[in-house]
Design a protein around this motif. Sequence first.
Motif, PDB file in Angstrom:
ATOM      1  N   THR A  44       0.824  -1.214   0.000  1.00 51.65           N
ATOM      2  CA  THR A  44       0.000   0.000   0.000  1.00 51.65           C
ATOM      3  C   THR A  44       0.856   1.262   0.000  1.00 51.65           C
ATOM      4  N   HIS A  45       1.883   1.285   0.821  1.00 52.13           N
ATOM      5  CA  HIS A  45       2.721   2.483   0.924  1.00 52.13           C
ATOM      6  C   HIS A  45       3.603   2.655  -0.310  1.00 52.13           C
ATOM      7  N   MET A  46       4.067   1.539  -0.875  1.00 45.12           N
ATOM      8  CA  MET A  46       4.808   1.621  -2.130  1.00 45.12           C
ATOM      9  C   MET A  46       3.946   2.257  -3.209  1.00 45.12           C
ATOM     10  N   GLN A  47       2.697   1.821  -3.318  1.00 45.48           N
ATOM     11  CA  GLN A  47       1.819   2.372  -4.343  1.00 45.48           C
ATOM     12  C   GLN A  47       1.505   3.851  -4.102  1.00 45.48           C
ATOM     13  N   LYS A  48       1.383   4.242  -2.851  1.00 42.21           N
ATOM     14  CA  LYS A  48       1.131   5.647  -2.539  1.00 42.21           C
ATOM     15  C   LYS A  48       2.296   6.515  -3.014  1.00 42.21           C
ATOM     16  N   ILE A  49       3.513   6.089  -2.743  1.00 38.49           N
ATOM     17  CA  ILE A  49       4.702   6.864  -3.106  1.00 38.49           C
ATOM     18  C   ILE A  49       4.839   6.965  -4.616  1.00 38.49           C
ATOM     19  N   ILE A  50       4.708   5.843  -5.302  1.00 38.02           N
ATOM     20  CA  ILE A  50       4.883   5.846  -6.759  1.00 38.02           C
ATOM     21  C   ILE A  50       3.695   6.509  -7.438  1.00 38.02           C
ATOM     22  N   GLY A  51       2.483   6.236  -6.946  1.00 40.31           N
ATOM     23  CA  GLY A  51       1.290   6.810  -7.560  1.00 40.31           C
ATOM     24  C   GLY A  51       1.262   8.321  -7.493  1.00 40.31           C
ATOM     25  N   ASP A  57      -0.921  20.155  -9.182  1.00 43.85           N
ATOM     26  CA  ASP A  57      -1.792  20.749  -8.165  1.00 43.85           C
ATOM     27  C   ASP A  57      -2.566  19.698  -7.371  1.00 43.85           C
ATOM     28  N   GLY A  58      -2.290  18.435  -7.629  1.00 48.75           N
ATOM     29  CA  GLY A  58      -2.993  17.370  -6.930  1.00 48.75           C
ATOM     30  C   GLY A  58      -2.087  16.455  -6.133  1.00 48.75           C
ATOM     31  N   LYS A  59      -0.824  16.805  -6.027  1.00 43.78           N
ATOM     32  CA  LYS A  59       0.109  15.960  -5.303  1.00 43.78           C
ATOM     33  C   LYS A  59      -0.142  16.035  -3.796  1.00 43.78           C
ATOM     34  N   ASP A  60       0.330  15.016  -3.103  1.00 46.93           N
ATOM     35  CA  ASP A  60       0.063  14.881  -1.674  1.00 46.93           C
ATOM     36  C   ASP A  60       1.376  14.659  -0.920  1.00 46.93           C
ATOM     37  N   PRO A  61       2.197  15.702  -0.776  1.00 47.57           N
ATOM     38  CA  PRO A  61       3.499  15.520  -0.131  1.00 47.57           C
ATOM     39  C   PRO A  61       3.403  15.021   1.301  1.00 47.57           C
ATOM     40  N   TYR A  62       2.390  15.468   2.031  1.00 48.77           N
ATOM     41  CA  TYR A  62       2.235  15.001   3.408  1.00 48.77           C
ATOM     42  C   TYR A  62       1.902  13.509   3.436  1.00 48.77           C
ATOM     43  N   GLY A  63       1.003  13.103   2.554  1.00 47.88           N
ATOM     44  CA  GLY A  63       0.662  11.681   2.478  1.00 47.88           C
ATOM     45  C   GLY A  63       1.842  10.824   2.082  1.00 47.88           C
ATOM     46  N   VAL A  64       2.656  11.318   1.157  1.00 54.94           N
ATOM     47  CA  VAL A  64       3.842  10.579   0.740  1.00 54.94           C
ATOM     48  C   VAL A  64       4.840  10.482   1.891  1.00 54.94           C
ATOM     49  N   GLU A  65       5.001  11.566   2.633  1.00 54.95           N
ATOM     50  CA  GLU A  65       5.904  11.542   3.791  1.00 54.95           C
ATOM     51  C   GLU A  65       5.441  10.505   4.814  1.00 54.95           C
ATOM     52  N   VAL A 122      11.775   3.322  -5.748  1.00 57.65           N
ATOM     53  CA  VAL A 122      11.635   4.099  -4.513  1.00 57.65           C
ATOM     54  C   VAL A 122      13.001   4.343  -3.898  1.00 57.65           C
ATOM     55  N   ALA A 123      13.699   3.268  -3.553  1.00 55.01           N
ATOM     56  CA  ALA A 123      15.068   3.353  -3.029  1.00 55.01           C
ATOM     57  C   ALA A 123      15.659   1.953  -3.030  1.00 55.01           C
ATOM     58  N   PRO A 124      16.909   1.791  -3.452  1.00 57.83           N
ATOM     59  CA  PRO A 124      17.523   0.461  -3.432  1.00 57.83           C
ATOM     60  C   PRO A 124      17.478  -0.137  -2.024  1.00 57.83           C
ATOM     61  N   LEU A 125      17.164  -1.405  -1.941  1.00 56.74           N
ATOM     62  CA  LEU A 125      17.042  -2.057  -0.643  1.00 56.74           C
ATOM     63  C   LEU A 125      18.385  -2.310   0.031  1.00 56.74           C
ATOM     64  N   ALA A 126      19.393  -2.636  -0.750  1.00 56.88           N
ATOM     65  CA  ALA A 126      20.637  -3.160  -0.193  1.00 56.88           C
ATOM     66  C   ALA A 126      21.298  -2.282   0.868  1.00 56.88           C
TER      67      ALA A 126
END
Length: 212
Positions: A105-112, A119-127, A173-177
């Motif tokens: 769910t959180h991966m999809q929120k960040i990428i989506g 004008d529709g982005k959600d920086p707080y939600g992404v944070e 999103v970010a490399p896991l290693a």
Amino acid sequence: MALTLYLHPLSSYCHKALIALYENATPFAPHVVNLGDPDSAAAFKAIWPMGKFPVLADADRIIPESTAIIEYLAARHPGPVDLIPAGIALDVRMLDRFYDLHVHTHMQKIIGDRIRPADGKDPYGVEQARAALDTALGIAEAQMASRHWAAGDAFTMADCAAAPPLFYIDMVVAPLAPRYPRLAAYLGRLKERPSYARALAEAEPYLQFVPR
């Protein structure tokens, strides 16, 4: 009548269902849905009005949602690979929900958020999603200290759930290693699993469209 899976090859939740089907070489007919095409979208919504994939059709039975699909396959179309082993079924189901709700769910929120208009982005939600995802990945990293697969020694539905979000997190999103080396190694094993390798090969032509 053959099973039909309504899907898109880029969809992470479709990957989850495909892994289960490929693990047991379950015969099915893939039906690719293009939600950008009004006719394709309308035909799909006539089958499942929510318009979310994957959806499995077995004759006149319609099964939406990836977890329900895997449960249905295990009950009605079992194969040699038991993805919900009786002895660890509760653990498998808990991990399935963990990866869906706290990683996927959180991966999809960040990428989506990357494809939203300016004008529709959600920086707080992404944070918030990033913070929750970091917590979840920390839990999963600790779990993998003593496990080969998500629930232990056996490949299960939990691995079907873990593979797609870990793949997309690592890719865009970010490399896991650097922070989660055990999860990075686990993802490497998942990508080598023939069932997921096949799903990824089918997704390859579309990966260029994943927002970076």
